[in-house]
Design an enzyme around this catalytic site. Structure first.
Site, PDB file in Angstrom:
ATOM      1  N   CYS A 198      -0.356   4.205   2.447  1.00  0.00           N
ATOM      2  CA  CYS A 198      -0.190   4.085   3.722  1.00  0.00           C
ATOM      3  C   CYS A 198       1.480   4.253   4.015  1.00  0.00           C
ATOM      4  O   CYS A 198       1.679   5.165   4.896  1.00  0.00           O
ATOM      5  CB  CYS A 198      -0.465   2.708   4.184  1.00  0.00           C
ATOM      6  SG  CYS A 198      -2.386   2.348   3.749  1.00  0.00           S
ATOM      7  N   ASP A 199       2.109   3.589   3.268  1.00  0.00           N
ATOM      8  CA  ASP A 199       3.627   3.365   3.638  1.00  0.00           C
ATOM      9  C   ASP A 199       4.682   4.057   2.943  1.00  0.00           C
ATOM     10  O   ASP A 199       5.719   4.489   3.224  1.00  0.00           O
ATOM     11  CB  ASP A 199       4.319   1.896   3.739  1.00  0.00           C
ATOM     12  CG  ASP A 199       3.173   1.065   4.617  1.00  0.00           C
ATOM     13  OD1 ASP A 199       2.821   1.832   5.260  1.00  0.00           O
ATOM     14  OD2 ASP A 199       2.957  -0.060   4.456  1.00  0.00           O
TER      15      ASP A 199
ATOM     16  N   CYS B 282       0.834  -1.106  -0.027  1.00  0.00           N
ATOM     17  CA  CYS B 282      -0.102  -0.219  -0.189  1.00  0.00           C
ATOM     18  C   CYS B 282       0.819   1.316   0.198  1.00  0.00           C
ATOM     19  O   CYS B 282       1.224   1.786   1.078  1.00  0.00           O
ATOM     20  CB  CYS B 282      -0.953  -0.064   1.072  1.00  0.00           C
ATOM     21  SG  CYS B 282      -1.981   1.534   1.275  1.00  0.00           S
TER      22      CYS B 282
END
Length: 396
Positions: A227-228, A224
């Site tokens: 997200c990261d 992701c």
């Protein structure tokens, strides 16, 4: 206070962070939260404490639990309750409707079922599904532009108004018919019985299944970018895939990472507008007709070996992150012995979301509906709930 020894490092717009908090909230727990979104010092602290470049990172009593998947696994096995000295959540003997999945289709189905005054439970490994990992949504009616995680939270909050029971972080591993009831078998060995079931389990990301991937997940292997991605600021990364999701991830990382290498097994196959952007992205190098064969690293990723499929030679890329974006497959393995599926594993449904098994309905991306769009999944979830209501009225 219950849960006062729980610490979570989180990031804004992260669906797994939101789902971790939803899981803890559903158990009546409290936690301390450190938002690393705009704080590089906290980001570095998190990486040093956990050894991982992913969010959320969860600590229980000062001990590292890991990411959301690790928390869900503890919950599914009952270990989380044991560590906290708590009893598992009490379940009803029989629900009117049990919904598998917490994405757009599942949440819409839950809302419509609850509005029909049906005792409804949602069983989901996470909240939001693939929508939660989508950075920007520009084609959902009513919003010119909204982030996927924000839209998920609006769905979730609206559904929660109706008093729906929720088991978050629970994996459904089987389903069977027991006389007039349908029984969901959970990884935790608990069972949920209902008069009707709606399968809205969505899809999940494909994994590379190469050496090093599993061992380095969360330690440089990423699924992701929303997200990261920011945790790889100034580092070299590889994005694996040639479709829209891979192109979007590469564009997102351009400007965050020092350099991005886009590893595409068969060349690029995304929308032309995305391919045009890739062509002009100065920080993105496209390695067409290459495929990954091994991810390297000890405590963290430090390289990716790729095969040039035309020349037959291999090369090692010096990267600290590998973003996997190679497509999706339906999350229907638990139901394959009960319902009919097509060659892709998608559940076959009719125009009213019926599966052919009485009292079992399906909706969203896990079905054979031709187009996979958020707005379509929402509509299909509503249709499935209304069809389930009519079935229950006629049968019970």
């Amino acid at each position: 206070m219950p849960g006062a020894d729980i610490l979570i490092y989180t990031k804004q717009w992260c669906p797994y962070c939101a789902t971790a908090k939803a899981l803890l909230r559903s158990k009546g727990l409290e936690w301390r939260e450190l938002d690393v979104t705009f704080d590089e010092y906290l980001q570095q602290e998190m990486v040093e404490r956990s050894g991982r470049r992913s969010v959320p990172e969860i600590f229980l009593g000062g001990e590292l639990v890991g990411g959301y998947d690790d928390l869900a696994r503890l919950n599914a096995t009952g270990e989380l309750d044991r560590r906290l000295g708590r009893e598992p959540v009490e379940l009803r003997t029989l629900y009117d409707v049990a919904i598998v999945g917490g994405g757009p289709a599942g949440l819409a189905a839950a809302m419509y079922a609850a509005r029909k005054n049906l005792n409804t439970i949602v069983v989901a490994m996470d909240v939001g599904g693939q929508l939660g990992t989508t950075r920007d949504v520009a084609n959902y009616p009513g919003y010119e532009l909204v982030s996927g995680p924000d839209l998920v939270q609006k769905f979730f909050a609206q559904a929660s108004h109706y008093g729906i029971e929720k088991l978050i972080g629970e994996q459904v591993v089987g389903v069977r018919i027991d006389r007039r009831s349908k029984v969901l078998v959970l990884e935790s060995r608990r069972e949920v019985a209902a008069r009707a079931v709606i399968v809205a389990s969505g899809v999940q990301k494909r994994h590379l299944r190469i050496p090093g991937e599993k061992e380095l997940a969360g330690r440089g292997v990423v699924y992701c970018s929303t997200c990261d991605g920011p945790l790889f600021k100034g580092l070299d990364v590889a994005v694996v895939g040639g479709g829209n999701s891979a192109l979007e991830a590469a564009l997102e990382m351009d400007g965050i990472a020092r350099a991005v290498q886009l590893v595409a097994r068969s060349g690029l196959a995304g929308d032309q507008v995305l391919e045009d952007k890739i062509a002009t992205a100065s920080g993105v190098e496209v390695l067409a007709h290459h495929e990954p064969v091994e991810i390297h690293g000890g405590d963290a990723v430090d390289g990716l070996t790729v095969l040039d499929r035309e020349a037959g030679t291999t090369a090692r890329l010096a990267v600290q992150g590998v973003f996997v974006e190679i497509g999706l497959f339906p999350n229907t393995g638990f139901a394959l012995d009960l319902v009919d599926t097509n060659e892709r594993g998608e559940i076959i449904v009719d125009s009213r979301c019926r599966t052919g098994v009485r009292g079992v309905f399906a909706a969203g991306d896990c079905t054979d509906t031709h187009d996979k769009q958020i707005v379509i999944s929402v509509g299909e979830g509503a249709k499935a709930a209304l069809a389930a209501f009519e079935y229950l009225v006629a049968q019970f």
